[in-house]
Enzyme design. Structure first.
Site, PDB file in Angstrom:
ATOM      1  N   ILE A  97       0.839  -1.199   0.000  1.00 52.05           N
ATOM      2  CA  ILE A  97       0.000   0.000   0.000  1.00 52.05           C
ATOM      3  C   ILE A  97       0.872   1.246   0.000  1.00 52.05           C
ATOM      4  O   ILE A  97       1.818   1.356   0.779  1.00 52.05           O
ATOM      5  CB  ILE A  97      -0.914   0.024   1.245  1.00 52.05           C
ATOM      6  CG1 ILE A  97      -1.827  -1.210   1.261  1.00 52.05           C
ATOM      7  CG2 ILE A  97      -1.748   1.304   1.296  1.00 52.05           C
ATOM      8  CD1 ILE A  97      -2.518  -1.440   2.594  1.00 52.05           C
ATOM      9  N   CYS A  98       0.545   2.186  -0.899  1.00 48.66           N
ATOM     10  CA  CYS A  98       1.262   3.461  -0.942  1.00 48.66           C
ATOM     11  C   CYS A  98       0.347   4.548  -0.390  1.00 48.66           C
ATOM     12  O   CYS A  98      -0.697   4.851  -0.960  1.00 48.66           O
ATOM     13  CB  CYS A  98       1.653   3.796  -2.382  1.00 48.66           C
ATOM     14  SG  CYS A  98       2.433   5.418  -2.537  1.00 48.66           S
ATOM     15  N   VAL A  99       0.722   5.097   0.741  1.00 50.31           N
ATOM     16  CA  VAL A  99      -0.041   6.203   1.326  1.00 50.31           C
ATOM     17  C   VAL A  99       0.946   7.080   2.091  1.00 50.31           C
ATOM     18  O   VAL A  99       1.885   6.581   2.713  1.00 50.31           O
ATOM     19  CB  VAL A  99      -1.175   5.664   2.237  1.00 50.31           C
ATOM     20  CG1 VAL A  99      -0.622   4.864   3.403  1.00 50.31           C
ATOM     21  CG2 VAL A  99      -2.067   6.777   2.757  1.00 50.31           C
TER      22      VAL A  99
END
Length: 209
Positions: A97-99
């Protein structure tokens, strides 16, 4: 995606206690739509079930996510993954996940609950500008209906509660106890029909791409 080794021995006793305390608090008073799965033998391997938010292509799905704490936690953010397959701009093929919360915006006092809530928010408001899945990001910006259809199809195929290991139908708000078992066979037939329909839709969609 399960961890091959544990970082428990590398974490300070204070950090381990803090993590366990936070997980137990979330188990007792869960955030809406989030259920933590505590692994008491390895607090560096945290998993949770996140309900797909209403009004999104992920609605009615249940997504298993995993946080892996490294030895420098909480000074450095954990890594986060979807273990359930999902079509989303900010989720890579391997589930990563990219956040921003887990990158440049990380602060040591944010905590596990904040991370899980951020991941849930990402299902409501994806960020196509920092896409790990470029196809999903482009589709969301240029052909939202196609993106929504693909995301919904993936949700219906991969993110059904039984497949995500939710295991406890009693946790579902729509569950009315004993009647669930009574209708299990009917539900399965409906699911099979739904799968056939989805596969036909998928073939049709792939021809158009």
């Amino acid at each position: 995606m399960s961890s091959q080794y544990s970082n428990v021995e590398n974490l300070s006793p204070q950090t381990i206690r803090q993590v366990m305390r936070e997980l137990q608090e979330m188990e007792t008073t869960p955030p809406e739509g989030i259920k933590v799965l505590i692994n008491e033998s390895d607090v560096t391997d945290i998993q949770a079930l996140i309900d797909g938010p209403a009004g999104t292509p992920y609605a009615a799905g249940v997504f298993r996510v995993k946080l892996t704490l490294n030895k420098d936690f909480p000074q450095t953010p954990p890594k986060a993954y979807f273990l359930t397959k999902i079509f989303h701009p900010n989720v890579a093929a391997n589930g990563e996940i990219c956040v921003n919360t887990l990158k440049k915006d990380w602060k040591p006092d944010l905590g596990i609950k904040h991370i899980l809530l951020t991941i849930k928010c990402l299902l409501i408001v994806p960020n196509p500008e920092s896409a790990l899945n470029e196809e999903a990001g482009k589709m969301l910006l240029e052909r939202y209906d196609d993106y929504s259809q693909r995301a919904r199809m993936m949700t219906e195929i991969h993110a059904q509660p039984a497949k995500c290991g939710a295991g406890a139908h009693g946790d579902d708000k729509d569950d009315d106890g004993p009647s669930t078992k009574k209708h299990a066979g009917l539900d399965k037939k409906l699911q099979d029909k739904k799968k056939e329909k989805l596969l036909k839709e998928k073939k049709r969609m792939l021809k158009r791409l």
